[in-house]
Structures are given as structure tokens and as C-alpha cells.
Design a protein around this motif. Structure first.
Motif, short mmCIF file in Angstrom:
data_model
loop_
_atom_site.label_atom_id
_atom_site.label_comp_id
_atom_site.label_asym_id
_atom_site.label_seq_id
_atom_site.Cartn_x
_atom_site.Cartn_y
_atom_site.Cartn_z
N LYS A 34 0.85 -1.18 0.00
CA LYS A 34 0.00 0.00 0.00
C LYS A 34 0.89 1.23 0.00
N PRO A 35 0.50 2.25 -0.75
CA PRO A 35 1.30 3.47 -0.72
C PRO A 35 1.21 4.12 0.66
N THR A 36 2.33 4.54 1.16
CA THR A 36 2.34 5.17 2.47
C THR A 36 2.08 6.65 2.32
N SER A 37 1.39 7.22 3.27
CA SER A 37 1.14 8.65 3.21
C SER A 37 2.27 9.37 3.93
N VAL A 38 2.65 10.49 3.39
CA VAL A 38 3.73 11.27 3.95
C VAL A 38 3.13 12.44 4.71
N LYS A 39 3.55 12.61 5.95
CA LYS A 39 3.06 13.71 6.76
C LYS A 39 4.20 14.70 6.95
#
Length: 74
Positions: A34-39
């Protein structure tokens, strides 16, 4: 270039291409990542948009209307 070095360089080129092609193959493990979200966390020293607007208006007085000062000159 001598005739003996030509096959060696050709073999080296083929080896590099084979490694690149092998690395480009998709994973066959059956589980898709799954693509990881960048914060992004704001730094305490980061200026607000309003503060940036005021700073640019102050710093760009009398300067050429180009680059960083585009739209902020008087």
C-alpha cells in the motif's frame, strides 16, 4: 580499442542490462504494497503565509519586479 576488449565490454554491458531488467520485475509474492502517506511537520521556525507576504513587501521595495519579488514591488 583492441579486438580483445570489445567482447569484454559487450559482456559487461549485457550483465548491466540483465541486472537492470531483473530489478524492474514486479514482485510475485502476492501481496501488494500500500502506498504510504507522507506527513509533513511544520518547523517551529517556519513563517506563516501572512508573515511571508509582509516580509516580501518590505524587502522588495524599489527592486526589479522579477524572481522572488515578482508581484511584490511598489
Amino acid at each position: 580499442m583492441s579486438h580483445a576488449s570489445l567482447p569484454r565490454s559487450l559482456i559487461a554491458l549485457c550483465a548491466v542490462l540483465a541486472l537492470c531488467a531483473h530489478g524492474a520485475e514486479p514482485s510475485k509474492s502476492g501481496t501488494a504494497r500500500k502506498p504510504t502517506s507522507v506527513k509533513f511537520h511544520k518547523a517551529p521556525s517556519e513563517e506563516s503565509p501572512a508573515a511571508r507576504e509582509k516580509r516580501l513587501q518590505r524587502e522588495c521595495k524599489g527592486r526589479a519586479n522579477a524572481g522572488m519579488c515578482l508581484g511584490y514591488t511598489h
